[in-house]
Enzyme design. Structure first.
Site, PDB file in Angstrom:
ATOM      1  N   LYS A   9       0.845  -1.151  -0.087  1.00  0.00           N
ATOM      2  CA  LYS A   9      -0.128  -0.024   0.046  1.00  0.00           C
ATOM      3  C   LYS A   9       0.857   1.231  -0.230  1.00  0.00           C
ATOM      4  O   LYS A   9       1.830   1.228   0.216  1.00  0.00           O
ATOM      5  CB  LYS A   9      -0.819   0.066   1.064  1.00  0.00           C
ATOM      6  CG  LYS A   9      -1.949  -1.208   1.214  1.00  0.00           C
ATOM      7  CD  LYS A   9      -2.810  -1.226   2.435  1.00  0.00           C
ATOM      8  CE  LYS A   9      -3.785  -2.499   2.323  1.00  0.00           C
ATOM      9  NZ  LYS A   9      -4.776  -2.222   3.537  1.00  0.00           N
ATOM     10  N   TYR A  49     -12.481  -2.755  -2.772  1.00  0.00           N
ATOM     11  CA  TYR A  49     -12.985  -2.590  -1.623  1.00  0.00           C
ATOM     12  C   TYR A  49     -14.618  -2.831  -1.391  1.00  0.00           C
ATOM     13  O   TYR A  49     -15.171  -2.032  -0.789  1.00  0.00           O
ATOM     14  CB  TYR A  49     -12.346  -1.588  -0.638  1.00  0.00           C
ATOM     15  CG  TYR A  49     -11.156  -1.914  -0.344  1.00  0.00           C
ATOM     16  CD1 TYR A  49     -10.680  -3.159   0.358  1.00  0.00           C
ATOM     17  CD2 TYR A  49     -10.165  -0.860  -0.613  1.00  0.00           C
ATOM     18  CE1 TYR A  49      -9.342  -3.317   0.811  1.00  0.00           C
ATOM     19  CE2 TYR A  49      -8.733  -1.014  -0.205  1.00  0.00           C
ATOM     20  CZ  TYR A  49      -8.354  -1.881   0.452  1.00  0.00           C
ATOM     21  OH  TYR A  49      -7.076  -2.331   0.810  1.00  0.00           O
ATOM     22  N   ASN A 112      -1.814  -0.264   7.437  1.00  0.00           N
ATOM     23  CA  ASN A 112      -1.359  -1.477   7.660  1.00  0.00           C
ATOM     24  C   ASN A 112      -0.393  -2.587   6.602  1.00  0.00           C
ATOM     25  O   ASN A 112      -0.248  -3.521   6.660  1.00  0.00           O
ATOM     26  CB  ASN A 112      -2.543  -2.370   7.919  1.00  0.00           C
ATOM     27  CG  ASN A 112      -3.658  -2.692   7.094  1.00  0.00           C
ATOM     28  OD1 ASN A 112      -3.483  -2.387   5.663  1.00  0.00           O
ATOM     29  ND2 ASN A 112      -4.574  -3.522   7.352  1.00  0.00           N
ATOM     30  N   HIS A 115      -1.931  -5.275   1.586  1.00  0.00           N
ATOM     31  CA  HIS A 115      -3.179  -6.039   1.505  1.00  0.00           C
ATOM     32  C   HIS A 115      -2.948  -7.439   0.939  1.00  0.00           C
ATOM     33  O   HIS A 115      -2.109  -7.543   0.103  1.00  0.00           O
ATOM     34  CB  HIS A 115      -4.061  -5.192   0.803  1.00  0.00           C
ATOM     35  CG  HIS A 115      -5.359  -6.080   0.327  1.00  0.00           C
ATOM     36  ND1 HIS A 115      -6.336  -6.328   1.022  1.00  0.00           N
ATOM     37  CD2 HIS A 115      -5.523  -7.069  -0.902  1.00  0.00           C
ATOM     38  CE1 HIS A 115      -7.403  -7.238   0.346  1.00  0.00           C
ATOM     39  NE2 HIS A 115      -6.707  -7.499  -0.812  1.00  0.00           N
ATOM     40  N   GLU A 126      -9.748 -10.235  -7.312  1.00  0.00           N
ATOM     41  CA  GLU A 126      -8.802  -9.021  -7.042  1.00  0.00           C
ATOM     42  C   GLU A 126      -7.678  -8.923  -7.982  1.00  0.00           C
ATOM     43  O   GLU A 126      -7.510  -8.094  -8.724  1.00  0.00           O
ATOM     44  CB  GLU A 126      -8.162  -9.159  -5.685  1.00  0.00           C
ATOM     45  CG  GLU A 126      -9.199  -8.630  -4.576  1.00  0.00           C
ATOM     46  CD  GLU A 126      -8.640  -9.107  -3.224  1.00  0.00           C
ATOM     47  OE1 GLU A 126      -7.349  -9.301  -3.002  1.00  0.00           O
ATOM     48  OE2 GLU A 126      -9.498  -8.837  -2.468  1.00  0.00           O
TER      49      GLU A 126
HETATM   50  P1  CMP Z   1      -7.029  -4.460   4.041  1.00  0.00           P
HETATM   51  O1  CMP Z   1      -6.476  -5.710   4.380  1.00  0.00           O
HETATM   52  O2  CMP Z   1      -6.382  -3.920   2.719  1.00  0.00           O
HETATM   53  O3  CMP Z   1      -8.779  -4.672   4.137  1.00  0.00           O
HETATM   54  C1  CMP Z   1      -9.598  -3.556   4.206  1.00  0.00           C
HETATM   55  C2  CMP Z   1      -8.735  -2.338   4.676  1.00  0.00           C
HETATM   56  O4  CMP Z   1      -9.537  -1.278   5.218  1.00  0.00           O
HETATM   57  C3  CMP Z   1      -7.833  -2.959   5.944  1.00  0.00           C
HETATM   58  O5  CMP Z   1      -6.709  -3.673   5.144  1.00  0.00           O
HETATM   59  C4  CMP Z   1      -7.490  -1.433   6.338  1.00  0.00           C
HETATM   60  O6  CMP Z   1      -6.560  -0.942   5.644  1.00  0.00           O
HETATM   61  C5  CMP Z   1      -8.802  -0.753   6.337  1.00  0.00           C
HETATM   62  N1  CMP Z   1      -9.578  -0.763   7.550  1.00  0.00           N
HETATM   63  C6  CMP Z   1     -10.129  -2.055   8.042  1.00  0.00           C
HETATM   64  N2  CMP Z   1     -10.719  -1.824   9.028  1.00  0.00           N
HETATM   65  C7  CMP Z   1     -10.754  -0.488   9.500  1.00  0.00           C
HETATM   66  C8  CMP Z   1     -11.098   0.597  10.489  1.00  0.00           C
HETATM   67  N3  CMP Z   1     -12.123  -0.151  11.184  1.00  0.00           N
HETATM   68  N4  CMP Z   1     -10.864   1.687  10.152  1.00  0.00           N
HETATM   69  C9  CMP Z   1     -10.233   2.319   9.087  1.00  0.00           C
HETATM   70  N5  CMP Z   1      -9.706   1.256   8.335  1.00  0.00           N
HETATM   71  C10 CMP Z   1      -9.940   0.047   8.489  1.00  0.00           C
END
Ligand code: CMP
Length: 153
Positions: A9, A49, A112, A115, A126
């Site tokens: 990311k 998403y 984070n 993904h 995806e």
């Molecule tokens: P990812 O694994 O890419 O899948 C969905 C993404 O949404 C997740 O990683 C985070 O980057 C984001 N995400 C999931 N939950 C939350 C949350 N409660 N608040 C903000 N971002 C979130």
């Protein structure tokens, strides 16, 4: 062989962690079969998403994921969807166990770093957003005979 989609990311690229994190997948012996840098558009973000579009955190997620280039990859290997998810750790870097990628490098739920698909079905959905089938390369690592026993693949 199972495939998974992995996206490094914007925070990962901006923080200069791409090489370090990619090397963990190399070290594990996962097979990289496709890779590209791109800037995600708002339309692509909504497609990727789709299950999160109606959630309260989605506007912030879209702003983050479209803010700067990402690197998308496809890895191949036995049970690769679960293996990569285990390597990433829990969604929030604050909750992810030490030793996992998010546990070691992230202190955020949104930022984070990486993904990864949560099922083989999500992986194929995806992958089709980011890659044409001819962009996936079937290749045999010369060292494959030293990373898995015959019949494990
Ligand atoms: P990812 O694994 O890419 O899948 C969905 C993404 O949404 C997740 O990683 C985070 O980057 C984001 N995400 C999931 N939950 C939350 C949350 N409660 N608040 C903000 N971002 C979130």
């Amino acid at each position: 062989m199972e495939l998974t989609f992995v996206m490094f990311k914007p925070d990962c690229v901006q923080r200069g962690l791409l090489g370090r994190i990619l090397s963990r997948f190399d070290d594990k012996g996962l097979r990289l079969v496709a890779m590209k840098m791109l800037r995600i558009t708002p339309a692509m973000a909504k497609q990727h998403y789709a299950e999160h579009v109606s959630k309260p955190f989605y506007p912030g997620l879209e702003e983050f994921i479209t803010a700067s280039p990402v690197v998308g990859c496809v890895f191949a290997g036995p049970e690769v969807v679960r293996v990569v998810r285990d390597m990433l750790g829990a969604t929030s870097g604050l909750k992810a166990a030490s030793g996992t990628i998010r546990g070691d490098y992230s202190a955020s739920r949104q930022m984070n770093l990486v993904h990864a698909s949560d099922s083989p079905e999500s992986a194929s959905r995806e992958i089709s957003i980011y890659f044409k089938s001819e962009e996936l390369h079937a290749w045999e690592p010369s060292l494959a005979c030293w990373t898995q026993a015959p019949g494990e693949v």
